[in-house]
Design a protein around this motif. Sequence first.
Motif: not given
Length: 77
Positions: A30-53
């Motif tokens: 992604y991008g170039k060396e040193g770039d920042k990627l800001n996530l719109d969805i947090d994998p720590n809380t989103h049901p797709a990653w946490t196995g939520g109902q």
Amino acid sequence: MARKETDHPDYHFITVVMTNGTEYKTRSTYGKEGDKLNLDIDPNTHPAWTGGQQQLLDRGGRLSRFNSKFGNLGLKK
């Protein structure tokens, strides 16, 4: 046949910024060396990653019709 140097993607270090502000460094194309990627969805809380109902929405009565037709098969709602 020898591989060309340009056949490999350019992996470099970027900073991933979570929605809560925490950051970590990882290698990416992604991008170039040193770039920042800001996530719109947090994998720590989103049901797709946490196995939520998951919830089924009844749109146009389809779910109700299905349950009335096949609800006696012993499946729990």
